[in-house]
Design a protein around this motif. Sequence first.
Motif, PDB file in Angstrom:
ATOM      1  N   CYS A  81       1.931   5.602  67.298  1.00  0.00           N
ATOM      2  CA  CYS A  81       2.389   3.940  66.783  1.00  0.00           C
ATOM      3  C   CYS A  81       1.915   3.720  66.711  1.00  0.00           C
ATOM      4  O   CYS A  81       0.472   2.759  67.302  1.00  0.00           O
ATOM      5  N   ILE A  88       4.557   9.718  67.681  1.00  0.00           N
ATOM      6  CA  ILE A  88       5.874   9.318  67.472  1.00  0.00           C
ATOM      7  C   ILE A  88       6.926  10.382  67.272  1.00  0.00           C
ATOM      8  O   ILE A  88       5.998  11.811  66.727  1.00  0.00           O
ATOM      9  N   ARG A  92      11.854  12.459  64.909  1.00  0.00           N
ATOM     10  CA  ARG A  92      11.745  10.998  64.110  1.00  0.00           C
ATOM     11  C   ARG A  92      11.287  10.827  62.963  1.00  0.00           C
ATOM     12  O   ARG A  92      11.649  10.569  62.174  1.00  0.00           O
ATOM     13  N   SER A  99       8.423   6.368  59.691  1.00  0.00           N
ATOM     14  CA  SER A  99       8.066   5.753  60.622  1.00  0.00           C
ATOM     15  C   SER A  99       6.712   5.814  60.760  1.00  0.00           C
ATOM     16  O   SER A  99       6.039   5.964  61.505  1.00  0.00           O
ATOM     17  N   CYS A 101       6.295   3.735  64.203  1.00  0.00           N
ATOM     18  CA  CYS A 101       6.876   3.852  65.586  1.00  0.00           C
ATOM     19  C   CYS A 101       7.607   4.623  66.047  1.00  0.00           C
ATOM     20  O   CYS A 101       7.994   5.164  65.678  1.00  0.00           O
ATOM     21  N   MET A 103      10.544   5.642  68.901  1.00  0.00           N
ATOM     22  CA  MET A 103      11.198   5.151  69.795  1.00  0.00           C
ATOM     23  C   MET A 103      11.894   4.374  70.858  1.00  0.00           C
ATOM     24  O   MET A 103      12.248   2.840  70.850  1.00  0.00           O
ATOM     25  N   CYS A 105       9.453   2.409  71.115  1.00  0.00           N
ATOM     26  CA  CYS A 105       8.808   0.693  70.700  1.00  0.00           C
ATOM     27  C   CYS A 105       9.749   0.093  68.910  1.00  0.00           C
ATOM     28  O   CYS A 105       9.740  -1.089  69.119  1.00  0.00           O
ATOM     29  N   ALA A 106      10.588   0.986  69.357  1.00  0.00           N
ATOM     30  CA  ALA A 106      11.825   1.045  67.711  1.00  0.00           C
ATOM     31  C   ALA A 106      12.499  -0.412  68.426  1.00  0.00           C
ATOM     32  O   ALA A 106      13.320  -1.069  67.208  1.00  0.00           O
ATOM     33  N   ASP A 107      12.702  -0.138  69.396  1.00  0.00           N
ATOM     34  CA  ASP A 107      13.876  -0.604  70.101  1.00  0.00           C
ATOM     35  C   ASP A 107      13.986  -2.219  70.689  1.00  0.00           C
ATOM     36  O   ASP A 107      13.189  -2.886  70.067  1.00  0.00           O
TER      37      ASP A 107
END
Length: 107
Positions: A81, A88, A92, A99, A101, A103, A105-107
């Motif tokens: 990430c 990660i 994902r 990707s 990052c 999950m 940090c993705a929010d």
Amino acid sequence: MTPMAIEELRAELEQRRASMQTRLSSIKKDVTQEHSGDSAEQAQERENDEVIDAIGNETRQSLHAIQVALDKIADGTYGDCEKCGANIEAGRLQAIPESNCCMSCAD
């Protein structure tokens, strides 16, 4: 993530990159076409150009993300990430191989 899984994701990323490059070439070709002499048609063509430009920008962004992921595979940092440094999740990466990052940090 196993080396075999990473290799499969690398192959998928390379395939996506080739597809995106083909799309971008097609977009460039569409943008450089001459417009009609009819003013009503020109208005529609200009609106189409705006949509094509937006698609081109999105395609360039996707190409960049794919290239970053391929570079990370090459340097051994793929799956880390960018925000917190955690791994990660494999699911994902399988769903979105580019990707950058986790999950959380993705929010």
